[in-house]
Enzyme design. Structure first.
Site, PDB file in Angstrom:
ATOM      1  N   ARG A   1       0.856  -1.177   0.000  1.00 22.72           N
ATOM      2  CA  ARG A   1       0.000   0.000   0.000  1.00 22.72           C
ATOM      3  C   ARG A   1       0.896   1.232   0.000  1.00 22.72           C
ATOM      4  O   ARG A   1       1.968   1.230   0.631  1.00 22.72           O
ATOM      5  CB  ARG A   1      -0.874   0.047   1.256  1.00 22.72           C
ATOM      6  CG  ARG A   1      -2.048  -0.887   1.239  1.00 22.72           C
ATOM      7  CD  ARG A   1      -3.100  -0.492   0.200  1.00 22.72           C
ATOM      8  NE  ARG A   1      -4.260  -1.354   0.261  1.00 22.72           N
ATOM      9  CZ  ARG A   1      -4.415  -2.470  -0.461  1.00 22.72           C
ATOM     10  NH1 ARG A   1      -3.475  -2.867  -1.303  1.00 22.72           N
ATOM     11  NH2 ARG A   1      -5.514  -3.187  -0.341  1.00 22.72           N
TER      12      ARG A   1
ATOM     13  N   GLU B   1      -4.007   7.173  -3.793  1.00 23.60           N
ATOM     14  CA  GLU B   1      -4.564   6.633  -5.037  1.00 23.60           C
ATOM     15  C   GLU B   1      -5.963   7.164  -5.285  1.00 23.60           C
ATOM     16  O   GLU B   1      -6.716   7.307  -4.318  1.00 23.60           O
ATOM     17  CB  GLU B   1      -4.634   5.099  -4.946  1.00 23.60           C
ATOM     18  CG  GLU B   1      -3.271   4.478  -4.929  1.00 23.60           C
ATOM     19  CD  GLU B   1      -3.325   2.961  -4.779  1.00 23.60           C
ATOM     20  OE1 GLU B   1      -4.405   2.352  -4.903  1.00 23.60           O
ATOM     21  OE2 GLU B   1      -2.263   2.384  -4.517  1.00 23.60           O
TER      22      GLU B   1
ATOM     23  N   HIS C   1      -1.789   0.016  -9.628  1.00 23.13           N
ATOM     24  CA  HIS C   1      -2.314  -0.926  -8.620  1.00 23.13           C
ATOM     25  C   HIS C   1      -2.956  -2.156  -9.297  1.00 23.13           C
ATOM     26  O   HIS C   1      -4.149  -2.403  -9.138  1.00 23.13           O
ATOM     27  CB  HIS C   1      -3.325  -0.239  -7.689  1.00 23.13           C
ATOM     28  CG  HIS C   1      -3.505  -0.982  -6.387  1.00 23.13           C
ATOM     29  ND1 HIS C   1      -3.860  -0.368  -5.215  1.00 23.13           N
ATOM     30  CD2 HIS C   1      -3.359  -2.303  -6.092  1.00 23.13           C
ATOM     31  CE1 HIS C   1      -3.958  -1.277  -4.241  1.00 23.13           C
ATOM     32  NE2 HIS C   1      -3.649  -2.461  -4.770  1.00 23.13           N
TER      33      HIS C   1
HETATM   34  O1  LIG Z   1      -4.833  -7.703  -2.204  1.00 24.58           O
HETATM   35  C1  LIG Z   1      -4.890  -6.475  -2.201  1.00 24.58           C
HETATM   36  O2  LIG Z   1      -5.419  -5.863  -1.270  1.00 24.58           O
HETATM   37  C2  LIG Z   1      -4.320  -5.714  -3.312  1.00 24.58           C
HETATM   38  O3  LIG Z   1      -4.455  -4.525  -3.336  1.00 24.58           O
HETATM   39  C3  LIG Z   1      -3.555  -6.411  -4.378  1.00 24.58           C
HETATM   40  O4  LIG Z   1      -2.835  -5.518  -5.162  1.00 24.58           O
END
Ligand SMILES: O=C(O)C(=O)CO
Length: 319
Positions: free
Chosen positions: A237, A266, A284
């Site tokens: 993240r 984001e 993402h």
């Molecule tokens: O699994 C998740 O939360 C994701 O954001 C994968 O990129």
């Protein structure tokens, strides 16, 4: 009457059909959760019992409060940091995720970003576009050190981190890691802090869960320790990395480059990042493979079916 379910993220047609068979599915009218909830009539909002969305979808208390009968939030993917968990806890809303469902997919992308960073793929493309590849014996891009023998530091040895470690071994890389706790069942050396790991590593791959403890875990000290030959890859993240500090590090050569799939705010990305040829950027897409989607959707369905049958959820997140 069927209970209502708010579908806030894109899913496969077969999953959609299975949801429609059991629930009154309301599709979000906007990619922004707040706007989607605001667009619902009070009657529709008042009927919603379940929300299905990617876990990075921002679901603040103010919007969740507009869904007074909400009982279950199912996250597609492993993360659930977008949800106001205090609000969920106070109202007894159950939150589930899809642990490990996309681990292989995210790890694949981490390796892609790693190779792109180390082998300078964005700069290579610019080199071609500028027409600098001339003749057979002409100018070539300078050689760089390959992957084999480099030290890969994994921040967070969960399902994704372990998949990265497995792939790195196939590239003859040396693996070390830092996590909340040591995992002696795995053969990799454990470092007591991300700083120590960064001092040792040539490349840091961030696979941390986003929470208060990991907020800006990658800071100036870590980037300076990684050093001018070092690379950073983030597939977890954006909040785990201090993005402004990372920009400084990239512009001033504290590190050699970065591969980023995630960003602090984001979908906003600092415009300066686009101007840096030693940075690979993706929107993402770590979990965006058909295989991962299938597993995530199966996990969400299992949770919803347990809920509908009055049973405990299969993969609840700790609240
Ligand atoms: O699994 C998740 O939360 C994701 O954001 C994968 O990129």
């Amino acid at each position: 009457m069927q209970p209502s379910l708010l579908l806030a993220s894109r899913v496969s047609e077969s999953f959609h059909q299975r949801l429609r068979a059991r629930f009154g599915v309301i599709e979000a009218a906007s990619a922004d959760f707040d706007a989607a909830v605001a667009a619902l009539t009070p009657e529709l909002a008042g009927d919603i019992r379940i929300v299905v969305a990617f876990g990075s979808t921002r679901m603040p208390a103010a919007s969740l409060a507009r869904l007074p009968r909400l009982e279950l939030i199912c996250c597609l993917g492993s993360g659930y940091d977008g949800i106001d968990l205090d609000h969920a806890r106070q109202r007894g809303i159950v939150v589930t995720n899809s642990p490990a469902a996309n681990a292989a997919s995210v790890a694949d992308l981490a390796m892609g970003l790693l190779i792109s960073s180390v082998r300078n793929l964005p700069a290579a493309r610019q080199y071609l576009e500028a027409g600098r590849w001339q003749g057979n014996a002409g100018e070539r891009m300078p050689p760089v050190r390959g992957l084999g023998g480099r030290r890969l530091g994994i921040c967070g040895l969960g399902a994704i981190g372990l998949n990265v470690a497995k792939r790195a071994a196939a590239f003859d890389m040396e693996v070390g890691y830092h996590g909340r706790t040591a995992r002696p069942e795995h053969p990799y050396p454990y470092f007591e802090s991300i700083l120590r790991l960064a001092e040792w590593a040539d490349v840091l791959v961030v696979c941390l869960r986003a929470d208060a403890a990991t907020y800006h875990a990658i800071d100036a000290a870590v980037l300076r320790a990684l050093g001018p030959q070092g690379f950073l890859v983030n597939v977890s993240r954006g909040t785990t990395v201090d993005e402004q500090v990372l920009l400084e590090a990239l512009k001033n050569g504290w590190i050699a480059g970065a591969g980023l799939d995630v960003y602090e705010h984001e979908p906003a990305i600092p415009a300066e990042l686009f101007r840096l040829a030693h940075v690979t950027l993706t929107p993402h897409i770590g979990g965006a493979t058909l295989e991962a989607a299938q597993e995530q959707e199966a996990c969400v369905l299992a949770n919803i079916e347990a809920y509908a049958a009055g049973q405990p959820p299969r993969t609840p997140v700790p609240l």
